[in-house]
Design an enzyme around this catalytic site. Structure first.
Site, mmCIF file in Angstrom:
data_model
loop_
_atom_site.group_PDB
_atom_site.id
_atom_site.type_symbol
_atom_site.label_atom_id
_atom_site.label_comp_id
_atom_site.label_asym_id
_atom_site.label_seq_id
_atom_site.Cartn_x
_atom_site.Cartn_y
_atom_site.Cartn_z
ATOM 1 N N HIS A 82 0.551 -1.224 0.255
ATOM 2 C CA HIS A 82 -0.157 0.489 -0.155
ATOM 3 C C HIS A 82 0.555 0.774 0.028
ATOM 4 C CE1 HIS A 82 -3.801 -1.558 1.154
ATOM 5 N NE2 HIS A 82 -3.592 -2.387 1.144
ATOM 6 N N LYS A 136 -8.497 13.526 5.383
ATOM 7 C CA LYS A 136 -7.117 12.149 5.282
ATOM 8 C C LYS A 136 -6.768 12.232 6.462
ATOM 9 C CE LYS A 136 -6.326 14.061 0.738
ATOM 10 N NZ LYS A 136 -6.674 13.133 -0.004
ATOM 11 N N ARG A 137 -5.716 11.352 6.576
ATOM 12 C CA ARG A 137 -5.048 11.128 7.560
ATOM 13 C C ARG A 137 -3.515 12.292 7.121
ATOM 14 N NH1 ARG A 137 -1.057 7.123 6.995
ATOM 15 N NH2 ARG A 137 -1.045 6.610 5.246
ATOM 16 N N LYS A 147 -14.993 7.963 -3.020
ATOM 17 C CA LYS A 147 -16.051 8.676 -2.687
ATOM 18 C C LYS A 147 -16.609 9.761 -2.747
ATOM 19 C CE LYS A 147 -13.744 5.626 1.158
ATOM 20 N NZ LYS A 147 -13.095 5.781 2.671
ATOM 21 N N LYS A 162 0.648 14.125 2.422
ATOM 22 C CA LYS A 162 -0.724 14.440 0.950
ATOM 23 C C LYS A 162 -1.388 16.397 1.633
ATOM 24 C CE LYS A 162 -2.470 10.523 3.489
ATOM 25 N NZ LYS A 162 -3.586 9.544 2.852
ATOM 26 N N THR A 218 -8.262 6.890 -1.255
ATOM 27 C CA THR A 218 -9.574 6.179 -2.045
ATOM 28 C C THR A 218 -10.539 7.213 -1.097
ATOM 29 O OG1 THR A 218 -9.482 5.618 0.307
ATOM 30 C CG2 THR A 218 -9.451 3.229 -1.183
#
Ligand code: 73E
Length: 795
Positions: free
Chosen positions: A341, A528-529, A640, A534, A636
């Site tokens: 991942h 998100k985390r 969504k 990110k 992901t």
């Protein structure tokens, strides 16, 4: 069978009356919970009976995280009872949505990896495939996040309750797990045998949770292991209080702090506990010969956390089932497959050899032997040092779990096309050359049953009105919405639903956080985390820039935007916590400025989790997917949000690339460097943020303000943020991509000025999102890796 409202109401009222108390929401929750469990139990028994009768091959999905979210509402949806129950309760003066709010979400995961596992078990059951999840029953799930003075604080979350738990204890299936001990080689009947003397024993008790598939046709099992004291005697057990305490810690919490050795041991104990308990249960309860394991069971390991399944299966086959090394290796490497991942170095799963050697001495010997044999098999080839380094499982006292996972499994997959290519061509190039047919791609997916049917019942209804209900079973049929992308009345209905979902979110936030949001603003959502790659920092820096422009330029009066952030930072990830603090600081400055506030609003949703995601995602206009290209394996949340009609502002990273391919770049806002460029910079070490600052006065000004401390809180905070952006040659290239990011935002504003065209783009996104259903992903895994057969449905 309560498929009809009147019957449901009658039974519900009788049960409530039997309890003889007031008609409170709590009592209604209890009653509904019991009724749902009964409906499920019947179906669960039938599925299990079918499995026993048919003896089909089964899949076991091993994962350290299962981020399942609340289950009551989802079970009703999957049973197809949701509408009946909702209407029935309405007529009794009760609100299903309020009852659902009483459930505490089990936080058995932390982010996408755990949520993916939850989506996968939902899809397995919904496709009628025999596939079960194996995980751990953490007493406290992921911590609850609160902000104190803008800083993240962490409180333990207690999800397990005294009553009405979502799982069932299966005492009779308990197994024992052993740690430590001394290795003894003894002469057995068939030659040398390895024994571990005087180990410490811990009991693993399974708790089973039903996984209800679509239409309640198949109910599979999510089995979560809990650590308890073992009945076996062993030296050291006399100090019972210590033993009990140490044992309970194994399943006390997800991701214990591993900055110290004790924490590392605990994580290793957890990982082995999951692998050993799950494998023992599979082998103990089989109805086939041990040699036929690969034809009867497939084990998928979700990242390297359960990679000890490889040596543990070897141990069980050799020591307990008396197979030879070669037989055991053949069976293991035809049973286990591995999903990678991430390519981030720090998440690649590495263990100090000494730790494994002391805690799991037998497992250590097996890993050593796997490594020795693999290295021996490479001897004929002329491999350079770099290749040998990349191919070694044990090196300089470190065990590399990713290499072990590749060597010991029959298939290895990445989670999006780009990620798999990077694995094959770069990160695991040498391994791919050794095992050319092992690597394959399975682009992630999400279950539309939670993320559309449950989270956005209204949009689901509109879609069904337009194209009929077949998309629910075959989500790729969402593509039929293309015919409605220019249908004026459909677009109006879509807009009305988006507004309604915004209202729901606003109401939720008002209740939970006491913030008031403008429903007419653009909802720009970054959830998100928290992690450097990110780039939440790029987003907040951009907000800072917008604020400056508003203050500086009286002609710059942009359409109102609300920027939502949601996410947690790992407790020991200092930089990410500083970014959280900065966002909160910027938020208070922007939100309290009367002029800026007309155009900008920053909302940090506290304690982001699955439940909050279900409010945020349907309300989003803009989906922030802005990772440094090459770093986000898939993502992901991007899927969504797209499925709920949000437009993506994103880089060419992870599954964004495939999203852009499906929907067309003209229906998204694409910006930033490509993965190859990023990797080139990394290789040459040639990125110099100072050049950007020198050539862009607006960015220079932002940096100056940061240094002056105008946007941060205290020197510590400034040093971290500025240090990351400038002095450390930021590995996430925030300033490098900043200008193109801000241009992409300008494009968003332009596009939003044409509401009908905007809605058309949203609908095109929904229409193109069907391929990102996890049903597609799971079917591909089944076809290419697991080879499962569908169980006939009885309902
Ligand atoms: O890109 C996501 C991906 O969508 C990736 O970062 C995430 O997995 C998702 C599902 O495939 C992920 N999480 C972790 N590694 N990758 C991870 C690693 C260590 C501990 C916890 C999570």
């Amino acid at each position: 069978m309560f498929s009809y409202k009147e019957e449901f109401k009658k039974s519900f009222v009788t049960r409530m009356e039997r309890k003889g108390m007031e008609k409170t929401a709590e009592l209604a929750y209890e009653t509904l919970w019991e009724m749902t469990q009964e409906w499920i139990q019947k179906r669960w028994n039938r599925t299990n009976q079918l499995y026993r009768d048919n003896n089909e091959k089964k899949l076991y999905y091993f994962s350290i995280e299962f981020l399942i979210g609340r289950v009551l509402g989802q079970n009703l949806i999957n049973l197809n009872f949701y509408d009946t129950v909702k209407e029935g309760l309405d007529e009794l003066g009760l609100q299903l949505s309020e009852i659902e709010e009483l459930e505490t979400e089990p936080g058995l995961g932390n982010g996408g990896l755990g949520r993916l596992a939850a989506c996968f078990v939902d899809s397995l059951a919904s496709l009628g495939l025999p596939g079960h999840g194996y995980g751990l029953r953490y007493k406290g799930g992921l911590f609850t996040q609160h902000f104190v003075n803008g800083y993240q604080t962490e409180q333990p979350t207690q999800w397990i309750q005294q009553e009405h738990n979502v799982d069932i204890r299966r005492e009779e299936l308990a197994v024992d797990i052993s740690y430590y001990g001394e290795i003894q080689v003894v002469m057995g009947l068939d030659g040398l045998k390895v024994n571990v003397e005087n180990p410490e024993w811990v009991k693993a008790i399974p708790y089973d949770m039903p996984v209800v598939g679509a239409n309640g046709g198949t109910v599979n099992t999510l089995r979560l292991w809990q650590a308890e004291v073992s009945d076996r005697p062993f030296p050291g057990r006399e100090d019972y209080a210590v033993y009990e305490h140490e044992t309970a810690k194994i399943t006390d919490r997800l991701y214990p702090d591993d900055s110290l050795e004790a924490g590392k041991i605990l994580r290793l104990k957890q990982q082995y506990f999951l692998c050993s308990a799950s494998l023992q249960t599979i082998l103990n309860n089989r109805s086939f010969s041990i040699e036929a394991l690969p034809e009867n069971a497939a084990i998928q390991i979700n990242d390297t956390h359960p990679a000890l399944a490889i040596p543990e299966l070897m141990r069980l086959l050799i020591d307990d089932h008396a197979l030879s090394w070669d037989q055991a290796w053949d069976i293991t490497t035809r049973t286990i497959s591995y999903t990678n991942h991430t390519i981030l170095e720090e998440a690649m799963g590495k263990w100090d050899s000494r730790l494994i050697q002391s805690l799991l001495p037998r497992i250590y010997l097996i890993i050593e032997e796997i490594d020795r044999r693999f290295k021996k098999s490479l001897q004929q080839q002329e491999l350079d040092e770099e290749a040998l380094h990349k191919l070694s499982i044990i090196e300089n006292g470190t065990i590399k779990m990713a290499v072990l996972a590749v060597v010991g499994s029959y298939k290895v997959n990445g989670v999006a096309k780009l990620h798999t290519e990077i694995l094959k061509k770069r990160e695991m190039k040498e391994l791919n050359e050794q095992f050319p047919n092992k690597f394959h791609n399975k682009t992630n997916g999400i279950t539309h049953r939670r993320w559309l049917l449950k989270a956005n019942h209204e949009l689901s209804g509109l879609i069904t009105e337009a194209i009929g209900p077949r998309w629910i079973k075959e989500p790729e049929r969402l593509s039929e919405l293309h015919y409605f992308a220019q249908n004026h009345s459909f677009l109006q209905d879509f807009q009305a639903i988006k507004s309604l979902k915004k209202e729901h979110l606003i109401h939720h936030l008002q209740r939970n956080q006491n913030v008031v949001v403008d429903p007419d603003s653009i909802f720009d959502i970054h959830i998100k985390r928290f992690h450097g790659y990110k780039r939440q920092l790029m987003n907040i820096l951009h907000i800072q820039m917008l604020y400056d422009r508003i203050k500086r330029d009286p002609t710059y009066r942009p359409y109102p935007r609300t920027f939502f952030f949601g996410g947690k930072a790992a407790p020991s990830y200092h930089f990410a916590k500083q970014v959280i603090k900065m966002i909160n600081t910027v938020a208070s400055k922007v939100n309290s400025d009367p002029l800026a506030r007309k155009h900008l609003h920053v909302v940090f949703v506290e304690n982001y989790n699955v439940t909050q995601a279900e409010y945020l995602i349907p309300a989003a206009d803009v989906s922030e997917q802005i990772s440094t290209a090459s770093k986000e394996a898939s993502g992901t949340g991007n899927m969504k949000l797209m499925m709920n009609g949000a437009l993506t502002i994103g880089t060419f990273d992870g599954a964004n690339v495939e999203i852009f391919e499906e929907v067309g770049q003209e229906n998204a806002f694409v910006f930033g460097m490509r993965a190859e460029q990023v990797m080139q910079y990394e290789k040459e070490k040639s990125y110099n943020p100072k050049e950007i600052i020198d050539s862009d006065s607006e960015i220079a000004q932002l940096m100056e303000e940061l240094i002056k401390g105008e946007w941060t809180d205290g020197k510590n905070n400034v040093d971290f943020i500025v240090g990351q952006l400038m002095e450390d040659s930021d590995p996430y290239f925030v300033l490098k991509d900043f200008r193109s990011y801000s241009k992409a935002h300008e494009q968003i504003l332009k596009a939003y000025a044409h509401p009908e065209k905007w809605a058309e783009m949203c609908v095109k996104n929904i229409a193109a999102s069907g391929i990102f259903s996890s049903d597609r992903t799971i079917q591909q895994y089944s076809n290419d890796v697991w080879h499962l057969t569908k169980i006939p449905s009885i309902y």
